[in-house]
Write a protein that holds these residues in place. Structure first.
Motif, PDB file in Angstrom:
ATOM      1  N   ASP A 378       0.820  -1.214   0.000  1.00  0.00           N
ATOM      2  CA  ASP A 378       0.000   0.000   0.000  1.00  0.00           C
ATOM      3  C   ASP A 378       0.850   1.258   0.000  1.00  0.00           C
ATOM      4  O   ASP A 378       0.335   2.373   0.106  1.00  0.00           O
ATOM      5  CB  ASP A 378      -0.969   0.020   1.184  1.00  0.00           C
ATOM      6  CG  ASP A 378      -0.245   0.146   2.516  1.00  0.00           C
ATOM      7  OD1 ASP A 378       1.000   0.032   2.541  1.00  0.00           O
ATOM      8  OD2 ASP A 378      -0.931   0.371   3.528  1.00  0.00           O
ATOM      9  N   ALA A 379       2.175   1.099  -0.152  1.00  0.00           N
ATOM     10  CA  ALA A 379       3.084   2.233  -0.191  1.00  0.00           C
ATOM     11  C   ALA A 379       4.465   1.723  -0.584  1.00  0.00           C
ATOM     12  O   ALA A 379       4.716   0.510  -0.574  1.00  0.00           O
ATOM     13  CB  ALA A 379       3.140   2.943   1.161  1.00  0.00           C
ATOM     14  N   THR A 380       5.354   2.639  -0.924  1.00  0.00           N
ATOM     15  CA  THR A 380       6.748   2.314  -1.204  1.00  0.00           C
ATOM     16  C   THR A 380       7.585   2.630   0.030  1.00  0.00           C
ATOM     17  O   THR A 380       7.383   3.651   0.691  1.00  0.00           O
ATOM     18  CB  THR A 380       7.270   3.123  -2.405  1.00  0.00           C
ATOM     19  OG1 THR A 380       6.585   2.698  -3.585  1.00  0.00           O
ATOM     20  CG2 THR A 380       8.767   2.942  -2.612  1.00  0.00           C
ATOM     21  N   THR A 381       8.523   1.746   0.346  1.00  0.00           N
ATOM     22  CA  THR A 381       9.407   1.936   1.496  1.00  0.00           C
ATOM     23  C   THR A 381      10.695   2.640   1.055  1.00  0.00           C
ATOM     24  O   THR A 381      11.254   2.317  -0.004  1.00  0.00           O
ATOM     25  CB  THR A 381       9.743   0.591   2.148  1.00  0.00           C
ATOM     26  OG1 THR A 381       8.528  -0.028   2.591  1.00  0.00           O
ATOM     27  CG2 THR A 381      10.674   0.769   3.332  1.00  0.00           C
ATOM     28  N   PHE A 382      11.138   3.599   1.874  1.00  0.00           N
ATOM     29  CA  PHE A 382      12.330   4.382   1.563  1.00  0.00           C
ATOM     30  C   PHE A 382      13.368   4.239   2.669  1.00  0.00           C
ATOM     31  O   PHE A 382      13.060   3.834   3.791  1.00  0.00           O
ATOM     32  CB  PHE A 382      11.969   5.870   1.417  1.00  0.00           C
ATOM     33  CG  PHE A 382      11.105   6.174   0.227  1.00  0.00           C
ATOM     34  CD1 PHE A 382      11.668   6.609  -0.964  1.00  0.00           C
ATOM     35  CD2 PHE A 382       9.721   6.035   0.301  1.00  0.00           C
ATOM     36  CE1 PHE A 382      10.879   6.891  -2.058  1.00  0.00           C
ATOM     37  CE2 PHE A 382       8.917   6.312  -0.799  1.00  0.00           C
ATOM     38  CZ  PHE A 382       9.501   6.744  -1.972  1.00  0.00           C
ATOM     39  N   GLU A 383      14.620   4.600   2.335  1.00  0.00           N
ATOM     40  CA  GLU A 383      15.691   4.669   3.313  1.00  0.00           C
ATOM     41  C   GLU A 383      16.433   5.982   3.132  1.00  0.00           C
ATOM     42  O   GLU A 383      16.434   6.577   2.042  1.00  0.00           O
ATOM     43  CB  GLU A 383      16.649   3.482   3.150  1.00  0.00           C
ATOM     44  CG  GLU A 383      17.318   3.406   1.792  1.00  0.00           C
ATOM     45  CD  GLU A 383      18.112   2.118   1.620  1.00  0.00           C
ATOM     46  OE1 GLU A 383      18.085   1.280   2.539  1.00  0.00           O
ATOM     47  OE2 GLU A 383      18.756   1.957   0.555  1.00  0.00           O
ATOM     48  N   VAL A 384      17.067   6.447   4.197  1.00  0.00           N
ATOM     49  CA  VAL A 384      17.745   7.744   4.178  1.00  0.00           C
ATOM     50  C   VAL A 384      19.070   7.626   3.433  1.00  0.00           C
ATOM     51  O   VAL A 384      19.857   6.712   3.671  1.00  0.00           O
ATOM     52  CB  VAL A 384      17.974   8.259   5.606  1.00  0.00           C
ATOM     53  CG1 VAL A 384      18.833   9.528   5.597  1.00  0.00           C
ATOM     54  CG2 VAL A 384      16.634   8.525   6.295  1.00  0.00           C
ATOM     55  N   VAL A 385      19.316   8.568   2.547  1.00  0.00           N
ATOM     56  CA  VAL A 385      20.607   8.680   1.867  1.00  0.00           C
ATOM     57  C   VAL A 385      21.477   9.694   2.584  1.00  0.00           C
ATOM     58  O   VAL A 385      22.660   9.466   2.820  1.00  0.00           O
ATOM     59  CB  VAL A 385      20.418   9.100   0.388  1.00  0.00           C
ATOM     60  CG1 VAL A 385      21.773   9.339  -0.275  1.00  0.00           C
ATOM     61  CG2 VAL A 385      19.627   8.043  -0.366  1.00  0.00           C
ATOM     62  N   SER A 386      20.866  10.828   2.938  1.00  0.00           N
ATOM     63  CA  SER A 386      21.622  11.861   3.643  1.00  0.00           C
ATOM     64  C   SER A 386      20.673  12.760   4.419  1.00  0.00           C
ATOM     65  O   SER A 386      19.507  12.931   4.044  1.00  0.00           O
ATOM     66  CB  SER A 386      22.448  12.714   2.666  1.00  0.00           C
ATOM     67  OG  SER A 386      21.590  13.401   1.777  1.00  0.00           O
ATOM     68  N   GLY A 387      21.153  13.327   5.517  1.00  0.00           N
ATOM     69  CA  GLY A 387      20.391  14.300   6.278  1.00  0.00           C
ATOM     70  C   GLY A 387      19.109  13.740   6.857  1.00  0.00           C
ATOM     71  O   GLY A 387      19.073  12.635   7.386  1.00  0.00           O
ATOM     72  N   CYS A 388      18.058  14.508   6.774  1.00  0.00           N
ATOM     73  CA  CYS A 388      16.682  14.198   7.186  1.00  0.00           C
ATOM     74  C   CYS A 388      16.394  14.538   8.642  1.00  0.00           C
ATOM     75  O   CYS A 388      15.385  15.162   8.944  1.00  0.00           O
ATOM     76  CB  CYS A 388      16.283  12.751   6.890  1.00  0.00           C
ATOM     77  SG  CYS A 388      16.133  12.454   5.118  1.00  0.00           S
ATOM     78  N   GLY A 389      17.243  14.134   9.597  1.00  0.00           N
ATOM     79  CA  GLY A 389      16.958  14.463  10.989  1.00  0.00           C
ATOM     80  C   GLY A 389      15.659  13.836  11.449  1.00  0.00           C
ATOM     81  O   GLY A 389      15.390  12.664  11.193  1.00  0.00           O
ATOM     82  N   ASN A 390      14.824  14.621  12.139  1.00  0.00           N
ATOM     83  CA  ASN A 390      13.548  14.108  12.637  1.00  0.00           C
ATOM     84  C   ASN A 390      12.483  14.178  11.546  1.00  0.00           C
ATOM     85  O   ASN A 390      12.105  15.273  11.105  1.00  0.00           O
ATOM     86  CB  ASN A 390      13.091  14.915  13.855  1.00  0.00           C
ATOM     87  CG  ASN A 390      14.032  14.730  15.035  1.00  0.00           C
ATOM     88  OD1 ASN A 390      14.547  13.636  15.258  1.00  0.00           O
ATOM     89  ND2 ASN A 390      14.259  15.798  15.782  1.00  0.00           N
TER      90      ASN A 390
END
Length: 402
Positions: A378-390
């Protein structure tokens, strides 16, 4: 849910719920070729193809343009001057503005109801005179003009069927002068279908080419303030002079040509399609081809790229986009934090995320019916490449060109 304030840059910014973000708006038209094979069927199914949910539906009554003109492949990415002229002659830009302001046919009066609804403004936003007299009100009017109305697009799709023989000839169908091509399943000659097996093969091999032309409404602050000062009046104060002036206006509201794309529908699975109703396959092919053309237009034109809210941020990061929006393992998305500066909305990049391999949602039209891989996500899963924080649900992401 209560909105949680998040402090950023000295200003409190409300956390949006997932559905509360300002979408771009789109008016979608079809260049119809009834003389082409399947031309009538393509026209019929086009009326049933919904506007992608990442856009506001800003369709006007007219959705079909009948045309005998057809571009060759080498010309397809040039501005279609005959379509530009059609948009100008029919005052499409002015009509789009009139729809934004709920213009009444009789009195010509406007109101802010639709803008308030799509922009999630409070009830005080309805009163233009009050807003113009208040610093924050002025900022909100400008924000609505830039974020909502100025992100209104016209998408004109020239769709036509290409059979196996014409595919082999590589665009032999794209002629300057179109010959008579019989066509159709709706009461047309079916002599080419000697039996049910031939019909199934014909539908299974159904292909289309789509030449999509994109225009953007110019509603700059200069245009907006001239509109408010010289044309706008609400239902409580009718103004025949302003009504007539708006009706005759030909030079203030304009559509700007953005670009064009040519895509092929490619091979589309017949799985999930009822072969007793071939129109279902035509709709499947055309819907996916239009989605594909929108993806390509967004990649080539930053102004057309949409923002999408994060659906979850813990324990995993997800967003409700997928193959329909062109998500792939090589895609990259910037994460944006919404920030208010002097009452105006700004978006500040917080980091970059990417889709997780094997967890990209197949949300293309009829993917569930054809039992496609990952169609039940029901959605695509992502992972952090850089930054993002909270991160928090409702933060917006937007594809970036790598």
């Amino acid at each position: 849910m209560l909105l949680c304030p998040i402090l950023f840059g000295g200003r409190a910014v409300a956390q949006q719920r997932e559905g509360e973000y300002q979408r771009s708006s789109i008016y979608s038209l079809l260049v119809a070729h009834p003389e082409f094979r399947y031309g009538e069927e393509i026209t019929e199914v086009f009326a049933t193809i919904p506007i992608p949910e990442k856009f506001n539906d800003h369709n006007l009554n007219r959705r079909i343009i009948n045309s005998l003109y057809h571009k060759k492949k080498r010309e397809a990415k040039d501005e279609p001057l005959e379509l530009t002229e059609f948009l100008q002659k029919n005052a499409i830009a002015r009509r789009l503005v009139a729809k934004w302001y709920n213009r009444q046919k009789g009195s010509g009066a406007f109101d802010m109801g639709l803008i308030q609804e799509r922009g999630f403004y409070d009830a005080s936003f309805q009163d233009i005179e009050f807003a113009k007299a208040d610093i924050r009100g002025l900022a909100q009017l400008a924000d609505a003009g830039e974020e909502l109305i100025n992100n209104t697009f016209v998408l004109i799709n020239d769709i036509y069927y290409v059979d196996k023989e014409l595919q082999a000839q590589k665009w032999a169908l794209a002629l300057d002068i179109i010959g008579a091509v019989v066509g159709g399943l709706s009461g047309a000659d079916t002599s080419g279908f000697s039996d049910a097996a031939n019909l199934i093969r014909e539908i299974e091999g159904f292909r289309v080419m789509v030449i999509s032309h994109l225009y953007k409404l110019n509603f700059s602050e200069e245009v907006m303030w001239e509109f408010y000062n010289d044309y706008y009046f609400d239902p409580s104060a009718t103004d025949p002079a302003k009504k007539a002036k708006f009706d005759q206006c030909t030079d203030l509201f304009k559509l700007e040509y953005v670009g064009s794309q040519v895509v092929s529908s490619g091979k589309t699975s017949i799985k999930g399609v009822n072969t007793d109703t071939p129109e279902q396959m035509i709709k499947k092919v055309c819907t996916r081809a239009i989605d594909k053309s929108i993806v390509e237009l967004q990649r080539e034109n930053e102004v057309f790229r949409v923002k999408t809210p994060l659906h979850t941020t813990g324990p995993v990061i997800t967003a409700k986009i997928g193959l329909k929006e062109g998500v792939s393992e090589s895609s990259r998305y910037e994460v944006l934090l919404r920030k208010e500066v002097d009452g105006r909305t700004k978006y500040v990049r917080q980091g970059v995320i990417r889709p997780v391999k094997g967890l990209i949602w197949d949300n293309r039209y009829m993917s569930v019916e054809e039992l496609a891989e990952n169609a039940t996500l029901d959605a695509t899963t992502f992972e952090v490449v850089s930054g993002c924080g909270n991160l928090f649900p409702g933060m917006l992401i937007r594809e970036i060109k790598m």
